[in-house]
Design an enzyme around this catalytic site. Structure first.
Site, PDB file in Angstrom:
ATOM      1  CE  LYS A 175      -6.395 -38.445 -15.640  1.00  0.00           C
ATOM      2  NZ  LYS A 175      -6.513 -37.155 -14.914  1.00  0.00           N
ATOM      3  CD  GLU A 250       7.350 -36.441 -25.191  1.00  0.00           C
ATOM      4  OE1 GLU A 250       8.262 -35.768 -24.680  1.00  0.00           O
ATOM      5  OE2 GLU A 250       7.463 -36.993 -26.298  1.00  0.00           O
ATOM      6  CB  CYS A 284       7.418 -29.576 -20.441  1.00  0.00           C
ATOM      7  SG  CYS A 284       7.049 -29.441 -22.196  1.00  0.00           S
ATOM      8  CD  GLU A 385       8.847 -29.363 -14.683  1.00  0.00           C
ATOM      9  OE1 GLU A 385       8.367 -30.359 -14.110  1.00  0.00           O
ATOM     10  OE2 GLU A 385       8.699 -29.124 -15.897  1.00  0.00           O
TER      11      GLU A 385
HETATM   12  P1  NAP Z   1       0.975 -34.672 -13.344  1.00  0.00           P
HETATM   13  O1  NAP Z   1       0.566 -34.341 -11.979  1.00  0.00           O
HETATM   14  O2  NAP Z   1       1.994 -35.717 -13.543  1.00  0.00           O
HETATM   15  O3  NAP Z   1      -0.381 -35.047 -14.119  1.00  0.00           O
HETATM   16  C1  NAP Z   1      -0.423 -35.342 -15.493  1.00  0.00           C
HETATM   17  C2  NAP Z   1      -1.625 -36.230 -15.762  1.00  0.00           C
HETATM   18  O4  NAP Z   1      -1.422 -37.486 -15.112  1.00  0.00           O
HETATM   19  C3  NAP Z   1      -2.936 -35.694 -15.207  1.00  0.00           C
HETATM   20  O5  NAP Z   1      -3.987 -36.057 -16.069  1.00  0.00           O
HETATM   21  C4  NAP Z   1      -3.029 -36.411 -13.873  1.00  0.00           C
HETATM   22  O6  NAP Z   1      -4.320 -36.472 -13.322  1.00  0.00           O
HETATM   23  C5  NAP Z   1      -2.521 -37.772 -14.271  1.00  0.00           C
HETATM   24  N1  NAP Z   1      -2.063 -38.608 -13.144  1.00  0.00           N
HETATM   25  C6  NAP Z   1      -1.691 -38.214 -11.904  1.00  0.00           C
HETATM   26  N2  NAP Z   1      -1.355 -39.294 -11.151  1.00  0.00           N
HETATM   27  C7  NAP Z   1      -1.498 -40.383 -11.953  1.00  0.00           C
HETATM   28  C8  NAP Z   1      -1.292 -41.787 -11.762  1.00  0.00           C
HETATM   29  N3  NAP Z   1      -0.869 -42.288 -10.587  1.00  0.00           N
HETATM   30  N4  NAP Z   1      -1.537 -42.617 -12.787  1.00  0.00           N
HETATM   31  C9  NAP Z   1      -1.954 -42.137 -13.985  1.00  0.00           C
HETATM   32  N5  NAP Z   1      -2.188 -40.810 -14.219  1.00  0.00           N
HETATM   33  C10 NAP Z   1      -1.950 -39.948 -13.215  1.00  0.00           C
HETATM   34  O7  NAP Z   1       1.494 -33.383 -14.113  1.00  0.00           O
HETATM   35  P2  NAP Z   1       0.811 -31.941 -14.168  1.00  0.00           P
HETATM   36  O8  NAP Z   1       1.060 -31.230 -12.891  1.00  0.00           O
HETATM   37  O9  NAP Z   1      -0.598 -32.080 -14.627  1.00  0.00           O
HETATM   38  O10 NAP Z   1       1.641 -31.284 -15.351  1.00  0.00           O
HETATM   39  C11 NAP Z   1       2.837 -30.633 -15.174  1.00  0.00           C
HETATM   40  C12 NAP Z   1       3.986 -31.524 -15.580  1.00  0.00           C
HETATM   41  O11 NAP Z   1       3.827 -31.949 -16.931  1.00  0.00           O
HETATM   42  C13 NAP Z   1       5.325 -30.800 -15.534  1.00  0.00           C
HETATM   43  O12 NAP Z   1       6.289 -31.622 -14.941  1.00  0.00           O
HETATM   44  C14 NAP Z   1       5.653 -30.574 -16.996  1.00  0.00           C
HETATM   45  O13 NAP Z   1       7.025 -30.431 -17.269  1.00  0.00           O
HETATM   46  C15 NAP Z   1       5.067 -31.798 -17.613  1.00  0.00           C
HETATM   47  N6  NAP Z   1       4.849 -31.593 -19.056  1.00  0.00           N
HETATM   48  C16 NAP Z   1       5.697 -32.222 -19.921  1.00  0.00           C
HETATM   49  C17 NAP Z   1       5.555 -32.013 -21.285  1.00  0.00           C
HETATM   50  C18 NAP Z   1       6.476 -32.686 -22.266  1.00  0.00           C
HETATM   51  O14 NAP Z   1       6.139 -32.746 -23.448  1.00  0.00           O
HETATM   52  N7  NAP Z   1       7.622 -33.182 -21.849  1.00  0.00           N
HETATM   53  C19 NAP Z   1       4.548 -31.171 -21.768  1.00  0.00           C
HETATM   54  C20 NAP Z   1       3.705 -30.554 -20.845  1.00  0.00           C
HETATM   55  C21 NAP Z   1       3.864 -30.780 -19.482  1.00  0.00           C
HETATM   56  P3  NAP Z   1      -4.861 -35.294 -12.345  1.00  0.00           P
HETATM   57  O15 NAP Z   1      -5.481 -34.325 -13.225  1.00  0.00           O
HETATM   58  O16 NAP Z   1      -5.819 -35.907 -11.402  1.00  0.00           O
HETATM   59  O17 NAP Z   1      -3.678 -34.736 -11.613  1.00  0.00           O
END
Ligand code: NAP
Length: 490
Positions: A175, A250, A284, A385
């Site tokens: 996804k 992650e 991240c 963040e």
């Molecule tokens: P996000 O809003 O949490 O979304 C991540 C993924 O989860 C997207 O595919 C999103 O879909 C999906 N999602 C959202 N709500 C969900 C739910 N209720 N149930 C299941 N899936 C759901 O994060 P983002 O804004 O895309 O990414 C930024 C974040 O990722 C930052 O906090 C960053 O630090 C973190 N990150 C962490 C790492 C690591 O390795 N630690 C690496 C990269 C990024 P949608 O597309 O519809 O929103």
């Protein structure tokens, strides 16, 4: 292709999703990349049922690691054959500079190669005997695994989940983030071409609240590997707890970078800038809290600010661009909000603090590299963040002061140290409460080396040989050697 839209991959069939039609756009100017019908909960059910059937029927789960490895090597080769095309597509998908997306595509190919090699060389254990039996520890695939990824480095994030999960013998439903579906769909095609059996991989773009949520809750999904924000990760963990389902999470970070007074200042300036401003801070592991030892702080900050002003921000298609646009205008507003918050909290803008103006900057959500000084570590801007090009500059007196401040964070993803004193580097690195510490470098990654997290930054591991075990169940076997019946029954 149906009605001019891009098909998605549901249980071995390329077809439109059942959800709403939407466009994916190039962040630099808002032009359309493609239109597609998103997946919905019914598509999730179709994909999971097909994956479960394919997993049971096709032999992908059977213990033939060298055969699975061959398929992973082919995936790596197919990615390499299309390197430039995929790098261009990744750039259009999320607006990262082309030089960065080339590196991401190369890393994705290397990830499949490495996990193929790991898959065919992993060993199982004969454990020490404690009785009249032989004991073994073996590993088996889990079944249907969901891989949920964010928009900031799609092909790399997706490869980091798909490769070990496939290597382990699972079926995988990917996804991708709703706004960046293109690379996951291409990976789906490449998996098919490489010989992954039909139905074993599905790719379901769509909203997280619909597709992601349905995947996490589906009773036949046996594991979720998620990369994204901490709030989303926590909600997934809560559902997983109800299902007693393992998760790899992650999540976010607020990583400290530390500059000691004995360091080579030019190296440290370059490292700090790369750590926070590459990928426009949408990383991240961005080193978003800088701690400088007090006696060199003024001199160091002056150099840092001066070099920040010369960073090249611009069109991601341009080979010399260092910072492209942010992912969206909405996210640009979030970043601006944090800068305002920092100023309201008493911070001073030392560099940036605004959108660049004129030319290409009018068409996309750009933001200048920004440095804020004068805040304490407990300011909200230093604790939350931002996921954008904003660096908070703080000071410290000695190691104890540094460790108290650097570890005072809900996050525990990564940290960077700049010092010539290897004993100090060892002491401090061991006491930093983070999964990764870079010493005299930053944001370097090797697929051979596990990537882990602490506190609100996550659970589990990516990368390294043992990442395969994240997608496997352990099983113990006892082989009785005694010819006599068990005496208890008489
Ligand atoms: P996000 O809003 O949490 O979304 C991540 C993924 O989860 C997207 O595919 C999103 O879909 C999906 N999602 C959202 N709500 C969900 C739910 N209720 N149930 C299941 N899936 C759901 O994060 P983002 O804004 O895309 O990414 C930024 C974040 O990722 C930052 O906090 C960053 O630090 C973190 N990150 C962490 C790492 C690591 O390795 N630690 C690496 C990269 C990024 P949608 O597309 O519809 O929103």
């Amino acid at each position: 292709m149906s009605d001019g839209t891009l098909d998605i991959l549901v249980g071995g069939a390329w077809r439109p999703g059942n959800g709403a039609r939407y466009a994916t756009t190039f962040p630099a100017d808002g032009s359309s990349n493609a239109e597609l019908h998103a997946a919905d909960a019914a598509d999730v059910d179709d994909a999971v049922e097909a994956a479960d059937r394919a997993w049971r029927a096709t032999g992908w789960r059977d213990p033939m690691p060298h055969d699975r490895a061959r398929v992973l090597y082919r995936i790596a080769d197919l990615i390499r054959d299309r390197h430039e095309e995929l790098a261009q597509l990744q750039m259009r998908d999320n607006g990262k500079p082309i030089t960065e997306t080339r590196a991401l595509v190369a890393s994705a190919a290397n990830t499949f190669q490495f996990m193929g090699a790991a898959c065919e060389t992993m060993e199982e254990e004969i454990t020490p005997p404690r009785g009249d039996y032989v004991t073994m520890s073996t590993w088996e695939p889990m079944g249907v695994v969901a891989a949920i990824t964010p928009w900031n480095s799609p092909i790399a994030s997706e490869a980091q989940k798909l490769a070990p999960a496939l290597a382990a013998g699972n079926a995988v439903i990917v996804k991708p983030a709703e706004v960046t579906p293109l690379l996951a769909l291409e990976l789906g095609r490449i998996c098919e071409q490489a010989g992954v059996p039909s139905g074993i991989v599905s790719v379901l773009p769509g909203k997280g609240s619909v597709v992601g949520d349905a995947l996490v809750r589906h009773p036949k999904v046996r594991k979720v590997s998620f990369t994204g924000g901490t709030a989303t990760g926590k909600s997934i963990a809560a559902i997983a707890a109800e299902k007693m389902m393992p998760v790899t999470l992650e999540l976010g970070g607020k990583s400290p970078t530390v500059v000691f007074d004995d360091t080579d200042l030019d190296h440290a300036v370059n490292g700090v800038l790369f750590g926070i401003f590459s990928s426009s801070g949408e990383s991240c592991i961005a080193g978003s809290r800088l701690f400088v030892q007090s006696d060199i702080a003024d001199a160091f900050i002056e150099r840092l600010v001066s070099k920040t002003e010369s960073l090249r921000i611009g069109d991601p298609r341009d080979e010399v661009t260092q910072m492209g646009p942010l992912i969206s205008h909405a996210h640009q507003g979030v970043v601006e909000g944090y800068v305002r918050m920092g100023v309201d909290e008493g911070g001073q803008v030392l560099a940036g603090g605004a959108r660049p103006e004129g030319g290409v900057f009018e068409a996309g959500p750009y933001y200048r590299p920004t440095i804020i000084g004068g805040l304490a570590n407990d300011a909200r801007m230093c604790q939350e963040e931002i996921f954008g090009p904003v660096l908070a500059v703080l000071r410290f007196d000695d190691e104890e002061d540094l460790l108290a401040q650097a570890n005072d964070s809900v996050f525990g993803l990564a940290a960077g140290l700049w010092t010539q004193d290897y004993k100090r580097a060892w002491r401090v690195a061991r006491r930093l409460d983070t999964g990764t510490v870079w010493i005299n470098t930053y944001k370097q990654f090797s697929i051979t080396t596990p990537f882990t997290a602490r506190k609100a930054s996550g659970i589990g591991r990516d990368k390294g040989r043992m990442a395969i075990r994240e997608y496997m169940n352990q099983k113990s076997l006892y082989w009785g050697l005694n010819d006599a019946p068990i005496p208890w029954a008489g």
